[in-house]
Write a protein that holds these residues in place. Structure first.
Motif, PDB file in Angstrom:
ATOM      1  N   LYS A 113      50.352  38.721  27.763  1.00 12.33           N
ATOM      2  CA  LYS A 113      49.978  37.826  28.950  1.00 12.33           C
ATOM      3  C   LYS A 113      49.592  38.663  30.319  1.00 12.33           C
ATOM      4  CE  LYS A 113      51.385  33.231  27.326  1.00 12.33           C
ATOM      5  NZ  LYS A 113      52.227  32.164  27.505  1.00 12.33           N
ATOM      6  N   LEU A 114      50.627  39.557  30.570  1.00 14.38           N
ATOM      7  CA  LEU A 114      50.700  40.485  31.751  1.00 14.38           C
ATOM      8  C   LEU A 114      49.232  41.060  31.855  1.00 14.38           C
ATOM      9  CD1 LEU A 114      54.464  41.617  31.890  1.00 14.38           C
ATOM     10  CD2 LEU A 114      53.202  39.686  33.116  1.00 14.38           C
ATOM     11  N   VAL A 115      49.007  41.770  30.879  1.00 12.73           N
ATOM     12  CA  VAL A 115      47.870  42.428  30.612  1.00 12.73           C
ATOM     13  C   VAL A 115      46.480  41.618  30.927  1.00 12.73           C
ATOM     14  CG1 VAL A 115      46.121  43.828  29.148  1.00 12.73           C
ATOM     15  CG2 VAL A 115      48.721  44.431  29.035  1.00 12.73           C
ATOM     16  N   SER A 116      46.515  40.631  30.392  1.00 10.70           N
ATOM     17  CA  SER A 116      45.133  39.747  30.260  1.00 10.70           C
ATOM     18  C   SER A 116      45.155  39.143  31.878  1.00 10.70           C
ATOM     19  CB  SER A 116      45.599  38.529  29.459  1.00 10.70           C
ATOM     20  OG  SER A 116      44.303  37.529  29.591  1.00 10.70           O
ATOM     21  N   ARG A 117      46.344  38.925  32.271  1.00 13.76           N
ATOM     22  CA  ARG A 117      46.505  38.168  33.501  1.00 13.76           C
ATOM     23  C   ARG A 117      45.980  39.341  34.662  1.00 13.76           C
ATOM     24  NH1 ARG A 117      45.420  34.047  36.932  1.00 13.76           N
ATOM     25  NH2 ARG A 117      47.009  33.571  38.301  1.00 13.76           N
ATOM     26  N   THR A 118      46.253  40.336  34.452  1.00 14.74           N
ATOM     27  CA  THR A 118      46.199  41.561  35.289  1.00 14.74           C
ATOM     28  C   THR A 118      44.649  41.781  35.466  1.00 14.74           C
ATOM     29  OG1 THR A 118      48.163  42.561  35.071  1.00 14.74           O
ATOM     30  CG2 THR A 118      46.511  43.992  36.099  1.00 14.74           C
ATOM     31  N   GLU A 119      43.960  41.715  34.266  1.00 16.12           N
ATOM     32  CA  GLU A 119      42.504  42.190  33.866  1.00 16.12           C
ATOM     33  C   GLU A 119      41.634  40.977  34.747  1.00 16.12           C
ATOM     34  OE1 GLU A 119      41.809  42.643  29.877  1.00 16.12           O
ATOM     35  OE2 GLU A 119      42.232  44.921  29.965  1.00 16.12           O
ATOM     36  N   GLU A 120      42.122  39.561  34.531  1.00 16.66           N
ATOM     37  CA  GLU A 120      41.644  38.551  35.317  1.00 16.66           C
ATOM     38  C   GLU A 120      41.543  38.603  36.826  1.00 16.66           C
ATOM     39  OE1 GLU A 120      42.620  33.577  35.460  1.00 16.66           O
ATOM     40  OE2 GLU A 120      43.681  34.804  34.266  1.00 16.66           O
ATOM     41  N   LEU A 121      42.672  39.225  37.105  1.00 12.96           N
ATOM     42  CA  LEU A 121      42.888  39.065  38.708  1.00 12.96           C
ATOM     43  C   LEU A 121      42.065  40.155  39.351  1.00 12.96           C
ATOM     44  CD1 LEU A 121      46.572  38.097  38.943  1.00 12.96           C
ATOM     45  CD2 LEU A 121      44.766  36.839  39.683  1.00 12.96           C
ATOM     46  N   LEU A 122      42.176  41.256  38.571  1.00 16.46           N
ATOM     47  CA  LEU A 122      41.310  42.379  38.938  1.00 16.46           C
ATOM     48  C   LEU A 122      39.693  42.008  39.239  1.00 16.46           C
ATOM     49  CD1 LEU A 122      43.042  45.417  37.550  1.00 16.46           C
ATOM     50  CD2 LEU A 122      42.758  45.143  39.765  1.00 16.46           C
ATOM     51  N   GLU A 123      39.092  41.398  38.105  1.00 18.63           N
ATOM     52  CA  GLU A 123      38.083  40.967  38.178  1.00 18.63           C
ATOM     53  C   GLU A 123      37.581  39.835  39.232  1.00 18.63           C
ATOM     54  OE1 GLU A 123      36.535  39.652  34.433  1.00 18.63           O
ATOM     55  OE2 GLU A 123      36.230  41.821  33.691  1.00 18.63           O
ATOM     56  N   LEU A 124      38.500  38.999  39.458  1.00 16.16           N
ATOM     57  CA  LEU A 124      38.541  37.974  40.490  1.00 16.16           C
ATOM     58  C   LEU A 124      38.412  38.714  41.770  1.00 16.16           C
ATOM     59  CD1 LEU A 124      38.478  34.741  40.603  1.00 16.16           C
ATOM     60  CD2 LEU A 124      41.013  35.055  41.194  1.00 16.16           C
ATOM     61  N   ILE A 125      38.984  39.629  42.062  1.00 15.17           N
ATOM     62  CA  ILE A 125      39.092  40.361  43.558  1.00 15.17           C
ATOM     63  C   ILE A 125      38.024  41.320  43.540  1.00 15.17           C
ATOM     64  CG2 ILE A 125      41.362  39.597  44.184  1.00 15.17           C
ATOM     65  CD1 ILE A 125      42.083  42.741  43.449  1.00 15.17           C
ATOM     66  N   GLY A 126      37.286  41.552  42.274  1.00 15.52           N
ATOM     67  CA  GLY A 126      35.866  42.553  42.693  1.00 15.52           C
ATOM     68  C   GLY A 126      36.399  43.797  42.423  1.00 15.52           C
ATOM     69  N   LEU A 127      37.348  44.149  41.565  1.00 20.06           N
ATOM     70  CA  LEU A 127      37.563  45.735  41.137  1.00 20.06           C
ATOM     71  C   LEU A 127      37.703  45.603  39.579  1.00 20.06           C
ATOM     72  CD1 LEU A 127      40.919  46.308  43.681  1.00 20.06           C
ATOM     73  CD2 LEU A 127      38.258  47.059  43.997  1.00 20.06           C
ATOM     74  N   ASP A 128      37.004  46.769  39.051  1.00 18.24           N
ATOM     75  CA  ASP A 128      36.838  46.627  37.616  1.00 18.24           C
ATOM     76  C   ASP A 128      38.224  47.183  37.061  1.00 18.24           C
ATOM     77  OD1 ASP A 128      36.094  47.764  34.986  1.00 18.24           O
ATOM     78  OD2 ASP A 128      34.740  49.088  35.562  1.00 18.24           O
ATOM     79  N   PRO A 129      38.896  46.321  36.159  1.00 20.42           N
ATOM     80  CA  PRO A 129      40.014  46.614  35.483  1.00 20.42           C
ATOM     81  C   PRO A 129      40.009  48.030  34.853  1.00 20.42           C
ATOM     82  CG  PRO A 129      39.360  44.458  34.983  1.00 20.42           C
ATOM     83  CD  PRO A 129      38.070  44.868  35.553  1.00 20.42           C
ATOM     84  N   ALA A 130      38.948  48.441  33.949  1.00 18.14           N
ATOM     85  CA  ALA A 130      39.006  49.816  33.641  1.00 18.14           C
ATOM     86  C   ALA A 130      39.004  50.754  34.414  1.00 18.14           C
ATOM     87  CB  ALA A 130      37.611  49.694  32.787  1.00 18.14           C
ATOM     88  N   LYS A 131      38.918  50.758  35.571  1.00 17.12           N
ATOM     89  CA  LYS A 131      38.929  51.778  36.764  1.00 17.12           C
ATOM     90  C   LYS A 131      40.174  51.877  37.580  1.00 17.12           C
ATOM     91  CE  LYS A 131      33.943  52.250  37.451  1.00 17.12           C
ATOM     92  NZ  LYS A 131      32.835  52.567  38.531  1.00 17.12           N
ATOM     93  N   PHE A 132      40.748  50.515  37.859  1.00 18.13           N
ATOM     94  CA  PHE A 132      41.766  50.394  38.716  1.00 18.13           C
ATOM     95  C   PHE A 132      43.373  50.019  38.104  1.00 18.13           C
ATOM     96  CE2 PHE A 132      38.031  49.745  41.111  1.00 18.13           C
ATOM     97  CZ  PHE A 132      38.480  50.610  42.459  1.00 18.13           C
ATOM     98  N   ARG A 133      43.234  49.595  36.905  1.00 19.49           N
ATOM     99  CA  ARG A 133      44.579  49.138  36.551  1.00 19.49           C
ATOM    100  C   ARG A 133      45.713  50.248  36.358  1.00 19.49           C
ATOM    101  NH1 ARG A 133      44.003  47.158  30.273  1.00 19.49           N
ATOM    102  NH2 ARG A 133      46.052  47.300  30.414  1.00 19.49           N
ATOM    103  N   LYS A 134      45.225  51.595  35.942  1.00 16.48           N
ATOM    104  CA  LYS A 134      46.031  52.596  35.885  1.00 16.48           C
ATOM    105  C   LYS A 134      46.364  53.328  36.943  1.00 16.48           C
ATOM    106  CE  LYS A 134      47.388  51.358  31.661  1.00 16.48           C
ATOM    107  NZ  LYS A 134      48.757  50.715  31.416  1.00 16.48           N
TER     108      LYS A 134
END
Length: 385
Positions: A113-134
């Protein structure tokens, strides 16, 4: 359940040099973006910090969705209320994903759920999860870090978010962009946001409701339009800026309306938004086209259902941006342009942007809004006769 998100009832606070708040009363409705403004020392930050019990009142009650917060565990309360500050406060040794998910992780959410929520929020604020999460905070710009601060505040899905001068340290371009994104964001997530700022332009731009404080008391509260049209007293006029209160010139019964009277709120979208978001906005507004604006609120393009509907919606990053499909905008007019110029343009273009002297978008005029204005003019003529 209370229809109010927050209520202050007879709240008082004195730090020892005289009361900051005295018998203060305020109600904030749910899902509203409320800005607190006023001179230094008027009680803005004290009010904000009382909501999550960083400061305790000397007297009175503060209710959160009908519950008296003094009876709630302060740690659990703070985990249930989002908080965004000027300094952001990202943990430098944690990745962006770890920073965003820290509160849900403390609440025991599963890793999935944490991973899913993080990806959802990054997309919501306009940042690509693949580029920014790590990535780590030092690898991000100031504007990107502040976006992460907003995402972190949203991570535990709070009903209330407190924002204390969150954009004041940013450069002007980033600040304008984040103001626009905050407005856009709250249309989707529908939170109650209490926003403290010293920037009058910012307060007027983002607020659903504006609360002007002086010496710990409310001088005037209402929508930005209400305060600008009906200031309660000279202090309101002076604090908001006397230049904002230039007398409106109402069209006479036999005169043509000015461009200001023909103008309607602009249907616009930021150029970095996704095609799917533009389609949603078109559907919600029942418009046929949207103007595309840049970070300075200048018109850079236009998109309609035809362009958006014919696209596959994919790009290298997996989602297509509005900037990739927009077509060049048509000509614009300034708010003081002669009406004859507008009428000429409307023969060729269905929507004409109205801009200020710095080419920033003020609103739009369509054939329909123009027809409506002239119908009202005719009605005034008939009434005058």
């Amino acid at each position: 359940m209370s229809r109010f998100a927050l209520e202050f009832k007879q709240v008082s606070k004195d730090y020892g040099a005289g009361p900051v708040l005295e018998n203060f009363n305020l109600t904030i409705e749910k899902e509203r973006l409320v800005t607190l403004i006023g001179p230094s020392g008027c009680g803005k930050t004290t009010l904000l910090k009382m909501i999550n019990r960083l400061i305790e009142p000397d007297q009175g009650q503060i209710l959160w969705e009908g519950n008296e917060i003094s009876k709630l565990d302060p740690v659990e309360l703070r985990r249930s209320i989002g908080y965004v500050i000027q300094q952001i406060g990202l943990f430098p040794h944690m990745t962006i994903e770890e920073n965003i998910s820290i509160v849900p992780r403390l609440k025991g959410e599963s890793k999935q759920k944490l991973v899913s929520r993080t990806e959802e929020l990054l997309e919501l604020i306009g940042l690509d999860p693949a580029k920014f999460r790590k990535r780590y905070p030092h690898e991000l710009s100031g504007g990107q870090q502040q976006r992460i601060g907003v995402a972190r505040a949203l991570a535990a899905n709070p009903s209330v978010i407190l924002m204390d001068e969150p954009f004041s340290a940013l450069d002007p371009i980033s600040r304008v962009q984040l103001q626009k994104e905050l407005i856009h964001l709250n249309r989707h997530v529908k939170k109650t946001i209490v926003f403290v700022t010293h920037d009058i332009d910012e307060a007027l731009k983002i607020a659903d409701d504006l609360i002007l404080l002086k010496n710990g008391q409310i001088v005037q509260a209402g929508s930005p339009e209400e305060l600008l049209k009906h200031p309660a007293d000279a202090f309101v006029r002076e604090f908001l800026g006397s230049e904002r209160f230039a007398p409106e010139v109402s069209p006479q019964p036999h005169s043509a309306p000015s461009l200001i009277h023909l103008m309607e709120a602009s249907g616009s979208i930021d150029s970095h938004r996704y095609v799917s978001e533009a389609l949603q906005q078109l559907h919600a507004s029942q418009a046929s086209e949207l103007l595309v604006t840049d970070a300075n609120n200048k018109v850079v393009g236009i998109v309609g259902r035809d362009e958006l509907g014919q696209r596959p919606g994919l790009s290298e990053s997996g989602r297509l941006k509005v900037a990739e499909v927009m077509r060049p905008p048509g000509p614009s007019v300034q708010d003081h342009s002669p009406i004859a110029k507008l009428l000429d343009l409307l023969q060729e273009y269905p929507i004409v942007p109205v801009v200020d002297d710095n080419e920033r978008l003020l609103g739009t005029i369509t054939r329909q809004s123009c027809i409506k204005a002239f119908e009202q003019l005719n009605e005034r003529k008939e009434t005058a006769v």
